[in-house]
Enzyme design. Sequence first.
Site, PDB file in Angstrom:
ATOM      1  N   GLU A  87       0.808  -1.205   0.000  1.00 42.74           N
ATOM      2  CA  GLU A  87       0.000   0.000   0.000  1.00 42.74           C
ATOM      3  C   GLU A  87       0.845   1.260   0.000  1.00 42.74           C
ATOM      4  OE1 GLU A  87      -1.438  -1.411   4.039  1.00 42.74           O
ATOM      5  OE2 GLU A  87      -1.806   0.734   4.083  1.00 42.74           O
TER       6      GLU A  87
ATOM      7  N   CYS B 222       3.540   8.553   0.630  1.00 43.40           N
ATOM      8  CA  CYS B 222       4.264   7.619   1.502  1.00 43.40           C
ATOM      9  C   CYS B 222       4.302   6.261   0.805  1.00 43.40           C
ATOM     10  CB  CYS B 222       3.510   7.520   2.835  1.00 43.40           C
ATOM     11  SG  CYS B 222       4.158   6.259   3.928  1.00 43.40           S
TER      12      CYS B 222
ATOM     13  N   CYS C  39       7.595  -6.775   6.961  1.00 41.85           N
ATOM     14  CA  CYS C  39       8.857  -6.258   7.482  1.00 41.85           C
ATOM     15  C   CYS C  39       9.416  -7.258   8.477  1.00 41.85           C
ATOM     16  CB  CYS C  39       8.639  -4.903   8.163  1.00 41.85           C
ATOM     17  SG  CYS C  39      10.191  -4.197   8.767  1.00 41.85           S
TER      18      CYS C  39
ATOM     19  N   CYS D  92       9.070  -4.477  15.000  1.00 41.37           N
ATOM     20  CA  CYS D  92       8.848  -3.505  16.081  1.00 41.37           C
ATOM     21  C   CYS D  92       7.487  -3.822  16.710  1.00 41.37           C
ATOM     22  CB  CYS D  92       8.874  -2.081  15.537  1.00 41.37           C
ATOM     23  SG  CYS D  92      10.452  -1.712  14.750  1.00 41.37           S
TER      24      CYS D  92
ATOM     25  N   CYS E 266       4.030  -2.023  15.553  1.00 41.08           N
ATOM     26  CA  CYS E 266       3.820  -1.702  14.139  1.00 41.08           C
ATOM     27  C   CYS E 266       3.038  -2.778  13.387  1.00 41.08           C
ATOM     28  CB  CYS E 266       5.182  -1.488  13.485  1.00 41.08           C
ATOM     29  SG  CYS E 266       5.088  -1.264  11.714  1.00 41.08           S
TER      30      CYS E 266
ATOM     31  N   GLY F 116       7.817  -1.802   5.454  1.00 41.97           N
ATOM     32  CA  GLY F 116       9.174  -2.272   5.173  1.00 41.97           C
ATOM     33  C   GLY F 116      10.252  -1.368   5.738  1.00 41.97           C
ATOM     34  N   GLU F 117      11.445  -1.947   5.849  1.00 45.56           N
ATOM     35  CA  GLU F 117      12.600  -1.179   6.307  1.00 45.56           C
ATOM     36  C   GLU F 117      13.455  -0.861   5.067  1.00 45.56           C
ATOM     37  OE1 GLU F 117      14.049   0.480   8.886  1.00 45.56           O
ATOM     38  OE2 GLU F 117      15.565   0.738   7.345  1.00 45.56           O
TER      39      GLU F 117
ATOM     40  N   SER G 273      12.939   7.051   5.998  1.00 45.17           N
ATOM     41  CA  SER G 273      12.854   6.769   7.436  1.00 45.17           C
ATOM     42  C   SER G 273      13.405   5.376   7.721  1.00 45.17           C
ATOM     43  CB  SER G 273      11.392   6.856   7.876  1.00 45.17           C
ATOM     44  OG  SER G 273      11.244   6.428   9.206  1.00 45.17           O
TER      45      SER G 273
ATOM     46  N   SER H 101      13.585   6.471  13.258  1.00 46.15           N
ATOM     47  CA  SER H 101      12.511   6.062  14.172  1.00 46.15           C
ATOM     48  C   SER H 101      13.162   5.712  15.493  1.00 46.15           C
ATOM     49  CB  SER H 101      11.785   4.842  13.604  1.00 46.15           C
ATOM     50  OG  SER H 101      11.141   5.196  12.412  1.00 46.15           O
ATOM     51  N   LEU H 102      13.132   6.641  16.420  1.00 46.17           N
ATOM     52  CA  LEU H 102      13.847   6.440  17.690  1.00 46.17           C
ATOM     53  C   LEU H 102      12.955   5.689  18.697  1.00 46.17           C
ATOM     54  CD1 LEU H 102      16.707   7.179  18.635  1.00 46.17           C
ATOM     55  CD2 LEU H 102      15.694   9.058  19.900  1.00 46.17           C
ATOM     56  N   HIS H 103      11.857   6.321  19.069  1.00 40.65           N
ATOM     57  CA  HIS H 103      10.814   5.683  19.898  1.00 40.65           C
ATOM     58  C   HIS H 103      11.254   5.215  21.279  1.00 40.65           C
ATOM     59  CE1 HIS H 103       8.895   6.020  16.128  1.00 40.65           C
ATOM     60  NE2 HIS H 103       9.157   4.831  15.646  1.00 40.65           N
TER      61      HIS H 103
ATOM     62  N   CYS I   4       0.207   3.348   6.687  1.00 39.96           N
ATOM     63  CA  CYS I   4       0.797   2.278   5.895  1.00 39.96           C
ATOM     64  C   CYS I   4       0.869   1.005   6.724  1.00 39.96           C
ATOM     65  CB  CYS I   4       2.194   2.673   5.425  1.00 39.96           C
ATOM     66  SG  CYS I   4       2.116   3.781   4.047  1.00 39.96           S
TER      67      CYS I   4
HETATM   68  N1  SAH Z   1      10.839   0.867   8.652  1.00 40.30           N
HETATM   69  C1  SAH Z   1      11.001   2.251   8.630  1.00 40.30           C
HETATM   70  C2  SAH Z   1      10.011   2.998   7.762  1.00 40.30           C
HETATM   71  C3  SAH Z   1       8.596   2.519   7.834  1.00 40.30           C
HETATM   72  S1  SAH Z   1       7.752   2.707   9.385  1.00 40.30           S
HETATM   73  C4  SAH Z   1      11.011   2.826  10.027  1.00 40.30           C
HETATM   74  O1  SAH Z   1      10.707   2.090  10.958  1.00 40.30           O
HETATM   75  O2  SAH Z   1      11.364   3.993  10.163  1.00 40.30           O
HETATM   76  C5  SAH Z   1       7.334   4.440   9.299  1.00 40.30           C
HETATM   77  C6  SAH Z   1       7.037   5.078  10.624  1.00 40.30           C
HETATM   78  O3  SAH Z   1       5.769   4.665  11.145  1.00 40.30           O
HETATM   79  C7  SAH Z   1       8.077   4.745  11.664  1.00 40.30           C
HETATM   80  O4  SAH Z   1       8.517   5.889  12.346  1.00 40.30           O
HETATM   81  C8  SAH Z   1       7.298   3.826  12.549  1.00 40.30           C
HETATM   82  O5  SAH Z   1       7.864   3.761  13.797  1.00 40.30           O
HETATM   83  C9  SAH Z   1       5.919   4.453  12.516  1.00 40.30           C
HETATM   84  N2  SAH Z   1       4.862   3.602  13.051  1.00 40.30           N
HETATM   85  C10 SAH Z   1       4.759   2.261  12.986  1.00 40.30           C
HETATM   86  N3  SAH Z   1       3.666   1.844  13.657  1.00 40.30           N
HETATM   87  C11 SAH Z   1       3.055   2.946  14.160  1.00 40.30           C
HETATM   88  C12 SAH Z   1       1.892   3.164  14.964  1.00 40.30           C
HETATM   89  N4  SAH Z   1       1.117   2.164  15.335  1.00 40.30           N
HETATM   90  N5  SAH Z   1       1.575   4.441  15.302  1.00 40.30           N
HETATM   91  C13 SAH Z   1       2.343   5.476  14.894  1.00 40.30           C
HETATM   92  N6  SAH Z   1       3.451   5.335  14.133  1.00 40.30           N
HETATM   93  C14 SAH Z   1       3.816   4.083  13.778  1.00 40.30           C
HETATM   94 FE1  SF4 Z   2       9.484  -2.493  10.159  1.00 35.75          FE
HETATM   95 FE2  SF4 Z   2       9.544   0.178  10.454  1.00 35.75          FE
HETATM   96 FE3  SF4 Z   2       7.405  -1.272  11.252  1.00 35.75          FE
HETATM   97 FE4  SF4 Z   2       9.690  -1.456  12.574  1.00 35.75          FE
HETATM   98  S1  SF4 Z   2       8.415   0.387  12.368  1.00 35.75           S
HETATM   99  S2  SF4 Z   2       8.392  -3.192  11.964  1.00 35.75           S
HETATM  100  S3  SF4 Z   2      11.198  -1.297  10.933  1.00 35.75           S
HETATM  101  S4  SF4 Z   2       8.123  -1.003   9.152  1.00 35.75           S
END
Ligand code: SAH
Ligand code: SF4
Length: 377
Positions: A96, A117, A124, A128, A131, A182-183, A214, A237-239, A356
């Site tokens: 998507e 986007c 992936c 995480c 996600c 995806g990463e 990202s 993506s620090l988190h 996404c």
């Molecule tokens: N894999 C890469 C890019 C795709 S994820 C990455 O992790 O950066 C894109 C962004 O969406 C990342 O910052 C990810 O942490 C965030 N994301 C994933 N799940 C989410 C959620 N449930 N709520 C808000 N942001 C989320």
């Molecule tokens: Fe993959 Fe990014 Fe989602 Fe982590 S946040 S599972 S790296 S798509």
Amino acid sequence: MAFTPEKPPIYGETLESLSTHLKARGEPAFRARQILTWLYKKRATTPAQMTDLSKPLRDWLEQTFDFAPASLVLCKKAGDVTDKLLLEMRDGSLVECVIIRAPQEGVGEEHSRKTLCISTQVGCAYGCKFCASGLAGWKRDLSAGEIVSEMMHVCRVEDAASPERAAEGLASFDNLVVMGMGEPLANYDNVLKALTILNAPWGLGFGARRITLSTSGVAPNILRLAQEPLGLRLAISLHGATDEVRSRIMPVNRKYPLAELLSAAKAFAQTHGRMLTLEYILIEDVNDTFDQARALADIARDLHAHVNLIPYNTVEGLEWKRPGSNRRERFAAILRDAGVSFTLRREKGHDIDAACGQLRLKTERERAQNNPDISSL
Ligand code: SAH
Ligand code: SF4
């Protein structure tokens, strides 16, 4: 698991590779550019539309390349600000992409800024914990041609809304974020090739400064990216602002802990002389403590990075929650007091942030239940 299509997607060809093919057929040097102009500037979708090419050349193109590596399954409006496109690849994989509109003050919708986007993998592998994309695991990488094909689908859907840009052969979006499923740095070569095609003057001529990639923190590939001539923007993506918290929610942190990630990020920022973005999803009782806020402020100051605070977007099947607005404001206040540049997204972004990954997951689940009707999504 690799996927080898019957024919390579035409969207994966560069001026150089297409010229080599055509030269071997005895075609003149300008032919490759002519074909790519049809493809990108004039939005042709089949060789039959390339009316100034000979019939044998059009036939050869048809037989040699796939002109439809992705087909549009669904285009869904999600509120006023986002449109989601669900695409099906040749092997049935669902991918998507999302168009996010940010209206500009005082002008109509036709002048809103559009951010696209895109996804770079099917699923992936990074898993995480918060996600949707990571939930079902990794299926395969997308090829460069499939990624460019995503962008062209969006251009076609959006061309009607911006006919003047379409007439000039420009992309119908203003910014591109590589933040879908995806990463991207785990599919490095395909992603870089796709972005190079997007940026090339014979492609869509889309400025690299309008592209943000990202990553969840694949440190060695951040260093590699820093050496590329393509001057992309980078978001991390620090988190989690300490190894303890980050490792709990992002398995990648065990492989590339914060010290290694932040040193790679610093090297990137220094090479490019540009501000990084740190993405930080706020999840209740996980990473929203004031200690985390202070640690985040230290990291951001050290990197001269901008922090994007994103309230967690609920994912079906996951138990995490977004903190209440008071707590979010207090977390933000710590950054403000520390002089850190940041944005706190409001509720309006709810649709956008985890857009996404979720549509695909939902569709896959419905398919698994043998329900062919996905119109209710
Ligand atoms: N894999 C890469 C890019 C795709 S994820 C990455 O992790 O950066 C894109 C962004 O969406 C990342 O910052 C990810 O942490 C965030 N994301 C994933 N799940 C989410 C959620 N449930 N709520 C808000 N942001 C989320
Ligand atoms: Fe993959 Fe990014 Fe989602 Fe982590 S946040 S599972 S790296 S798509």
